[in-house]
Every structure is written in structure tokens, then in C-alpha cells.
Design a protein around this motif. Sequence first.
Motif, PDB file in Angstrom:
ATOM      1  N   ASP A   5      33.812  58.041 -28.334  1.00 13.02           N
ATOM      2  CA  ASP A   5      34.936  58.612 -29.098  1.00 13.02           C
ATOM      3  C   ASP A   5      35.149  60.096 -28.817  1.00 13.02           C
ATOM      4  OD1 ASP A   5      35.402  56.175 -30.522  1.00 13.02           O
ATOM      5  OD2 ASP A   5      33.640  56.619 -31.750  1.00 13.02           O
ATOM      6  N   PHE A   6      34.551  60.632 -27.724  1.00 15.32           N
ATOM      7  CA  PHE A   6      34.668  62.075 -27.464  1.00 15.32           C
ATOM      8  C   PHE A   6      36.102  62.502 -27.149  1.00 15.32           C
ATOM      9  CE2 PHE A   6      29.976  62.816 -26.039  1.00 15.32           C
ATOM     10  CZ  PHE A   6      29.571  62.658 -27.364  1.00 15.32           C
ATOM     11  N   SER A   7      36.949  61.537 -26.794  1.00  9.50           N
ATOM     12  CA  SER A   7      38.348  61.882 -26.505  1.00  9.50           C
ATOM     13  C   SER A   7      39.187  62.021 -27.775  1.00  9.50           C
ATOM     14  CB  SER A   7      38.983  60.820 -25.592  1.00  9.50           C
ATOM     15  OG  SER A   7      38.302  60.778 -24.363  1.00  9.50           O
ATOM     16  N   ASP A   8      38.620  61.725 -28.930  1.00  6.06           N
ATOM     17  CA  ASP A   8      39.312  61.871 -30.218  1.00  6.06           C
ATOM     18  C   ASP A   8      39.837  63.286 -30.352  1.00  6.06           C
ATOM     19  OD1 ASP A   8      39.882  62.262 -33.014  1.00  6.06           O
ATOM     20  OD2 ASP A   8      38.688  60.471 -33.446  1.00  6.06           O
ATOM     21  N   VAL A   9      41.106  63.412 -30.680  1.00  3.80           N
ATOM     22  CA  VAL A   9      41.751  64.733 -30.765  1.00  3.80           C
ATOM     23  C   VAL A   9      41.073  65.622 -31.809  1.00  3.80           C
ATOM     24  CG1 VAL A   9      43.486  64.049 -32.492  1.00  3.80           C
ATOM     25  CG2 VAL A   9      44.017  65.865 -30.824  1.00  3.80           C
ATOM     26  N   ALA A  10      40.426  65.013 -32.807  1.00  2.00           N
ATOM     27  CA  ALA A  10      39.755  65.797 -33.850  1.00  2.00           C
ATOM     28  C   ALA A  10      38.598  66.614 -33.284  1.00  2.00           C
ATOM     29  CB  ALA A  10      39.251  64.868 -34.953  1.00  2.00           C
ATOM     30  N   LEU A  11      38.064  66.187 -32.139  1.00  5.15           N
ATOM     31  CA  LEU A  11      36.907  66.876 -31.542  1.00  5.15           C
ATOM     32  C   LEU A  11      37.313  67.944 -30.534  1.00  5.15           C
ATOM     33  CD1 LEU A  11      34.548  63.816 -30.830  1.00  5.15           C
ATOM     34  CD2 LEU A  11      34.419  65.425 -32.729  1.00  5.15           C
ATOM     35  N   SER A  12      38.615  68.072 -30.281  1.00  6.13           N
ATOM     36  CA  SER A  12      39.081  68.950 -29.204  1.00  6.13           C
ATOM     37  C   SER A  12      38.604  70.394 -29.382  1.00  6.13           C
ATOM     38  CB  SER A  12      40.610  68.906 -29.125  1.00  6.13           C
ATOM     39  OG  SER A  12      41.059  69.771 -28.114  1.00  6.13           O
ATOM     40  N   THR A  13      38.729  70.931 -30.596  1.00  6.41           N
ATOM     41  CA  THR A  13      38.340  72.332 -30.837  1.00  6.41           C
ATOM     42  C   THR A  13      36.839  72.524 -30.665  1.00  6.41           C
ATOM     43  OG1 THR A  13      40.170  72.573 -32.394  1.00  6.41           O
ATOM     44  CG2 THR A  13      38.419  74.231 -32.499  1.00  6.41           C
ATOM     45  N   LEU A  14      36.066  71.585 -31.198  1.00  9.10           N
ATOM     46  CA  LEU A  14      34.604  71.681 -31.091  1.00  9.10           C
ATOM     47  C   LEU A  14      34.156  71.663 -29.618  1.00  9.10           C
ATOM     48  CD1 LEU A  14      31.752  71.663 -32.312  1.00  9.10           C
ATOM     49  CD2 LEU A  14      31.940  69.169 -32.494  1.00  9.10           C
ATOM     50  N   ILE A  15      34.717  70.719 -28.827  1.00  7.82           N
ATOM     51  CA  ILE A  15      34.364  70.633 -27.399  1.00  7.82           C
ATOM     52  C   ILE A  15      34.803  71.898 -26.678  1.00  7.82           C
ATOM     53  CG2 ILE A  15      34.860  69.401 -25.237  1.00  7.82           C
ATOM     54  CD1 ILE A  15      35.043  66.807 -26.936  1.00  7.82           C
ATOM     55  N   ASP A  16      35.997  72.363 -27.022  1.00  7.58           N
ATOM     56  CA  ASP A  16      36.561  73.573 -26.416  1.00  7.58           C
ATOM     57  C   ASP A  16      35.610  74.759 -26.594  1.00  7.58           C
ATOM     58  OD1 ASP A  16      38.786  74.195 -24.951  1.00  7.58           O
ATOM     59  OD2 ASP A  16      39.849  75.125 -26.629  1.00  7.58           O
ATOM     60  N   TYR A  17      35.229  75.026 -27.819  1.00  4.52           N
ATOM     61  CA  TYR A  17      34.403  76.207 -28.115  1.00  4.52           C
ATOM     62  C   TYR A  17      32.944  76.027 -27.658  1.00  4.52           C
ATOM     63  CZ  TYR A  17      37.990  78.917 -30.421  1.00  4.52           C
ATOM     64  OH  TYR A  17      39.112  79.669 -30.667  1.00  4.52           O
ATOM     65  N   ALA A  18      32.480  74.780 -27.644  1.00  3.32           N
ATOM     66  CA  ALA A  18      31.132  74.547 -27.108  1.00  3.32           C
ATOM     67  C   ALA A  18      31.076  74.930 -25.636  1.00  3.32           C
ATOM     68  CB  ALA A  18      30.738  73.085 -27.288  1.00  3.32           C
ATOM     69  N   MET A  19      32.172  74.608 -24.889  1.00  2.29           N
ATOM     70  CA  MET A  19      32.228  74.970 -23.474  1.00  2.29           C
ATOM     71  C   MET A  19      32.378  76.486 -23.308  1.00  2.29           C
ATOM     72  SD  MET A  19      34.153  76.018 -20.723  1.00  2.29           S
ATOM     73  CE  MET A  19      35.849  75.863 -21.323  1.00  2.29           C
ATOM     74  N   TRP A  20      33.290  77.125 -24.078  1.00  2.00           N
ATOM     75  CA  TRP A  20      33.514  78.571 -23.918  1.00  2.00           C
ATOM     76  C   TRP A  20      32.269  79.379 -24.289  1.00  2.00           C
ATOM     77  CZ3 TRP A  20      37.150  79.819 -20.868  1.00  2.00           C
ATOM     78  CH2 TRP A  20      38.368  79.150 -20.848  1.00  2.00           C
ATOM     79  N   SER A  21      31.439  78.860 -25.139  1.00  2.00           N
ATOM     80  CA  SER A  21      30.225  79.593 -25.508  1.00  2.00           C
ATOM     81  C   SER A  21      29.124  79.447 -24.451  1.00  2.00           C
ATOM     82  CB  SER A  21      29.696  79.102 -26.857  1.00  2.00           C
ATOM     83  OG  SER A  21      29.309  77.746 -26.782  1.00  2.00           O
ATOM     84  N   SER A  22      29.370  78.598 -23.449  1.00  2.00           N
ATOM     85  CA  SER A  22      28.415  78.403 -22.355  1.00  2.00           C
ATOM     86  C   SER A  22      28.722  79.383 -21.226  1.00  2.00           C
ATOM     87  CB  SER A  22      28.505  76.968 -21.833  1.00  2.00           C
ATOM     88  OG  SER A  22      28.275  76.045 -22.868  1.00  2.00           O
ATOM     89  N   GLU A  23      27.788  79.495 -20.272  1.00  2.00           N
ATOM     90  CA  GLU A  23      28.003  80.355 -19.121  1.00  2.00           C
ATOM     91  C   GLU A  23      29.139  79.795 -18.257  1.00  2.00           C
ATOM     92  OE1 GLU A  23      26.736  83.198 -18.537  1.00  2.00           O
ATOM     93  OE2 GLU A  23      25.205  83.192 -20.101  1.00  2.00           O
ATOM     94  N   PRO A  24      29.994  80.660 -17.693  1.00  2.00           N
ATOM     95  CA  PRO A  24      31.056  80.164 -16.803  1.00  2.00           C
ATOM     96  C   PRO A  24      30.492  79.412 -15.593  1.00  2.00           C
ATOM     97  CG  PRO A  24      31.457  82.452 -17.420  1.00  2.00           C
ATOM     98  CD  PRO A  24      30.088  82.109 -17.925  1.00  2.00           C
ATOM     99  N   ALA A  25      29.351  79.869 -15.089  1.00  2.00           N
ATOM    100  CA  ALA A  25      28.639  79.136 -14.030  1.00  2.00           C
ATOM    101  C   ALA A  25      27.340  78.631 -14.639  1.00  2.00           C
ATOM    102  CB  ALA A  25      28.371  80.044 -12.845  1.00  2.00           C
TER     103      ALA A  25
END
Length: 832
Positions: A333-353
Amino acid sequence: MSYNIPDHLKGLNDSEVAASRRQYGYNKIDGVHTSTVLELLMNILKEPMLILLFAISAIYLIVGNYGEALFMLLAIVVVSAISLYQDTRSKKALEALEKLNEPLSKVIRNAQVIEIPTHEIAVGDLCITEEGKTINADGEIMHSNDFSVNEASLTGESLSVFKSRESEDNKVYSGTLAVSGLAVFKVEQIGAATRLGKIGVSLSGIKEEASPLQLQIRSFVKAMAIVGIAIFGMVCAVSYYHTQDLINSLLNGLTLAMSVLPEEIPVAFTTFMALGAWKLMRDGIIVKRSSIVETLGSTTVICTDKTGTITENTMHLKHLYDYRSDKILDEKDFSDVALSTLIDYAMWSSEPAPFDPMEKTLHKVYEQTQSNDQRKAFKMIHEYPLEGKPPMMTHLFENAEQQRIIAAKGAPEAILNVSTLSENEKNKIRELIKNFGQQGFRVLGVASTSFEGNDFPLKQQDFRFDFLGLVVFYDPPKQNIQEVFRHIYDAGIKVKVITGDNTDTTRSIAAQAGILNTTDAVEGKDIMEYSDAKLMEAAEDKVLFTRMFPDAKLAVVNALKKQGEVVAMLGDGVNDGPALKAAHIGVAMGSKGTEIAKAAAALVITNDDLDKLITGIASGRRIYANIKKAIQYIISIHIPIILTVSLPLFLGWVFPQIFTPVHVIFLELIMGPTCSIVYENEPMERNTMLKKPRKMTDTFLNWKELAVSIAQGLIITGGVLFAYQYTVQNGGNEEKTRAMVFTTLIFANILLSLANRSFHYSLFESFKNRNRLFVVVNSLTFILLFAILYIAPFANFFHLTGLNAGELGTAIGIASVSVLWFEVYKWVKRVK
């Protein structure tokens, strides 16, 4: 792997690399001297045994005994060849280890990221360095993300320094360590031209400290050498008193000096260690110092990290908890639109590389679930590295329209502490975290905030964050890990888990992995508040150490060492470095381990299989046991040689010079390979890995073991001297007596080498441990003995005569009784 590197950084092309190499050469620090074959040979010729042989050869030439002189010169060639073979074998093994230890380096060439051997880095190359890597050339930073470097190897300053292209000091230097982030730097200096090269620091140039066993062996050999000099003087004096013949007196003295000098022992030690390291390398264990092989067998406690050692380090994203919708969703269910913000910020808080497996997973999930990939549109403008207790990290991004993203992630406790949630809401989240942890999941909190202007807070904890949710990873235990820990416990070795993860997750994974006594745990923050006495008690009693940071890991390792434990520390991360360095045996993971971990460790497991450590410990125990067997064999067989040379002279027997130098050197040529080559090849005895580890403070021979060896030697002496008197009493002349004494001693030597294969199991049990070298050496000894007895020129040269069947049987019978009583001793010991 994508590195998010600016498109204008293309690197050198092939022709530019070739031109740079012609001008500047390879990235090597010359001047580290490696011994040539000629130098090895010259060092061998300085050995005391060779000096004695030269002296004896000279005396034989002076008195006109050219046959004996030629034999001694041939003996010099054979002894030198054996020593050269052993030294060359050891040298090749160590060179192979050094070659394996050379890291690969990432460079951009022809606009492609490639990996090359470090010595191939060229001036002008664009090198990529990232968290956990060693920097292998001097250069200027062209691009960086969250990049910090530890320059302690050059400056002595232990704190890491943040650097970028815009910073005042935008240079990086060979030998320093990337602590966080990523940087691309243009190489300006390589090899001897680097700052490290100018200082002249080279790992291979640092003198290796002698191990306790080496020091004990050196002391023993020195003591024997002093005894040899004293007896040499006594024999010369007594012989001259009786004969008034200086030349013969000198020969008698030198014969005894040869018989006393245990020159096989240091050669055996070097051979055992180097070949032991080489054999481990074939098994996928790279040993940086050959003497560490000895320490491996003494390991009493293994401190292991959890991630990547007990677990697979795959970091599979299992669940997402979205705070706003209060939903826990699994991967389908990771494609659920409700999770979009959480996935977004989890990625941005990670290293670009991303370097960390969790961050790689978050980038991958972002790619799979977000329809609009914004990563190229936003540029990082500020960052707070992973820090705090417990740790968190924050990244600030901005696009061309000045839209901002401020994302944070870290230990859930750290994120909750800086969030705007009420205490009741925090307690609800804590209950979720606990439930996830009890299932063995690794949990991170994710948060966002906003900020106007560029006057950012000094600390990331000064932001007020909106809590977004939890990302829940599962890193399963390795498939064979339960069996591995069973082997460790069977070997009498304790296990400690030292990890940065939380207590619930660690306890669950540890229980799944088969680790015992996982009920109680202690956290890093508590460790640092303990008194020395309480810390030592906790280090000894507890098994789980959670939420650990570098200082806390180091404190536990040092506390265990103070307790007298021999500590093996396993780790793969940057924060494991200090503890790896402090442990007796630092063990780094080769595939997923950082170069900081590998640099700090004493050995590297190439395929990250913890079972290889058991192989290493077993090898250490086998080698130590075989060194002891070899040394006990040498002590036992030297005693009858010494006493057979000296007692007939001191006691005024009818044939005072029963052995001449040619007889002693023949025996030495048999004993040398048996000690250093044959015993080195001896397999591990049954049940070796079901015994408790030996204490590192134990001497290589205790008084009981030494007494056994002395008893063996004295009883063999009794048998040999009985053969002497038996032959004389039955009318034997000097040649017949010498033949009986010599043959009895040769057979006793063969039987002793076989009996001493085990000091517990019977000789027949030992035959099950196949060692073809015993067959080769003993067969060769039989052939040479029968040639000396029954081929006239050889018999004349050795001044003896052949034995009939009855005499030969008598010699074998005396030798058997002199040695095989030890089998009865072992049987009694087994029964008890």
C-alpha cells in the motif's frame, strides 16, 4: 548507484590519464623497502647456526679433513635453502595480504563513475569520497554534500571538520577519513608528493610490536644460547684437559653448541604465523598483522554490532506509519496518496547520494511511488549532520523559486523530543515504537518544519518540528547465524551485542539469532554515567548494549579488557572505528563495511560471514597448539643430543667423542623441517573448539608442560646411553657403538615426532589426522639412515658400521620403550 553529481564534472579522458601518469607516475609512496632474495640470504647467513657451521668447516679445512669440510659446506647450503624457502614463503604470503588490503577508489573518467585500484589514481582525476572512505590523494573539493573529514592522521586533532568548495580550507589530504557525506575532489598530489608522503608515514614502515608469545620465545632462545655458550666453554676445557688437543677440543665444544642452540624455534614461529595468515586469506579472512593469528585463538569475548553482522543489512522497508491519517500500511500500500508526504520527507532527510542501506531504500521507494521526481529541481542549502544522543539529522533544500523543504529523520525518541506533539500523543507513538521493536523492526521517526530567512539555528534541535510518522525497516538475521553462535558458545566464548539500535529491536533480533541471556540491556547514556566499578560489572554481566555511540562502545571494550578478557570487536560503520582499534582483535566486514572500519580493524572478513570468525579462531587455536607441539618436540629431542655429546666426555667413558659435528648437523637437518614445516601442516585436533580459550597471559609452556618435555628428553637420553653401554659391554668397537647410538636416536626422533602430534589422544588416533608431510619427512629419514648404515662410503664418512638384524631390532626396541611410555601416560590422563 546515482551520485547526484553536477553534469559539468566529466573527469579525465584516457589520453589525459596516460599523459598525467607519464609526468607524475603512480600513486605510491616509494621508499618502503622490501627485502630482495639476496638480502634474505645474507640475513640467513648471519644466523648463529650458520656461523657455527662456517667455524666447524674452517677447522676441518685447517686439519685437512676435506670430506667433513665439504659435508659442512653442503649442510650450510641445505640449511640456507630450507631457511630461504621458509622466508620466501612467508614473504610471499605477507605480500599477497598487503595486495589484498589495497582499497579501490571511485573516480570520474570519461564522464563515467568507475572504480580503480588506489595506486592508479592520476593527478587531475576527479575522485569521489564518501562516508566511511579513506581519502587516497591530496586535492581540492569541487563538489560536496554534508561532507566532514577526520584529519587526525595529519594533525592529531580527533574532531571531524566540515569542508566544502566554499570553505576557507577546501583541500582534502591522503590518509584522512571521510566521516560523513560525499565530496568530489580534483587530485593535485599523489604518492610521495602528498602531505602524508612528505611526512613519510607508511603503514608498512611502522615497526610491528612483538606479541607476548614472540617475547617469550625470544627469551627462551636467548636463555638456551647462554646455556650453550657456558657448556661450550666447559666442554672445550674438559676435552683439552684430557687430550691437550686444541683443535679437537674446539670441535667437541662446537658440536655441543650446535646441539644446544634451538634455532628452529624462531624460524618455526615466523613460518607458523605467516602461513597461518596466508591460509586464512584463502578462506576469505584478510589478516593485517600475521601475529594477530596467535591472538585469535585466545579470544574470550566477541562484541558484535547488530546490523550487517548478525543481520543481512538489507533494510527492507516493511511498514509506514502516517501520523496524520493514523494508519499503519505495509509495502503493498506504499502507493497510497496518504503516504506521499511521509515518503517525500523521509527521502529528503536522507543524503542526496545515499551510503546507508536505509537511505538507499528510501530513495528507491520514493522513485517507485512519487510521480513527480523533484530531486534535480532542489539544491541543498544547509544541513545538520547525524548527531545527538539519540541521533537525528536535518536537511534544508531550496529550488529556483525559493520554495523550501526542511526534513528531519532519526531515532524516534530524538524526533519526538523536538516535535510539537503533546505528551499523550508522544506516549501513543512510543507504544507503537515498542510494538514494532518487539517484532525486531528498525524504526525511524520523520518530521518537517518551515523557516524564513537564512539565519538558521545553531542546532537542529532548536527547530520545532511537525511529526509526520514512522518508517519501519526489517533487517532479518542471517540464515546460518544461530549455528554460528552455537559454535561460539561451544568454544567457551562469551557474546556481547553492541549496537546503536533500540532495546526492543535488539532483544528481538538477538533472540532470533540464538544469543543467550538477552533479558537485560543497558543503554549508552547509562554506560557513560557509571563509575569504573559499575561499568566493569555491567560489561561482564550484560549481553545487550543498546543506543550505543562511539564513546560508549569504546568504554565497554576497555572495561572488558581491564577484566582480563581478550576482546574481538566486530563492526562495519564509522562509529565502530574507535572500538575496533581498541579491541585486541578488531574485525571489519569486507563487503558492506566502511573503510574507516577496515582501517581500524586487525582483520577483515571479505564476504561479511560471521562464521569466518569461527574459522579464524579455530585457526588461531590450531596454530598455537602446533607451535607448542613443535617447541616441546624440539626441547625433548635436544636433551638427548646435548647429553649424548657431553656425558661420555664428562664421565670419562671409553669413547668420549661418540658424536662429531657431522652427526649433529644430520640430526638438525631432520629436526628443522619437522619442527617448522611438518608441525605447521598438522590439522586441528578433535574437540579443540569445545574447550575454553587459553588465557593470553599464559606462558607458551607452563612448568607442567616443560616437565613433560624434559622427562621425554631424559628418558630418551637414558635409552640412547643404555644402547651405548649395551654395545660396549658386548664388545662393540667405537664404530659399532656409534652406529647403535646414532640409530637409536634417529628412531627415537621419528617416534617422538609422531607421539607429540597430540598430548592427549593416542598415536593411533593421531593417524586419523592426515598429514602427508610426516610421511614424506620420516620416509626420507629412513632412506638416509639406511644409506648411512649400509652404503660403505657413507658409513665410512660417518665413522660407523652397519648393524645386523638383531642389532637393528635392539635399537628400534630401545627407541620404542624410550618414547612410547608416553602413550601410557596419555592413556592414564584420558582415563582420569
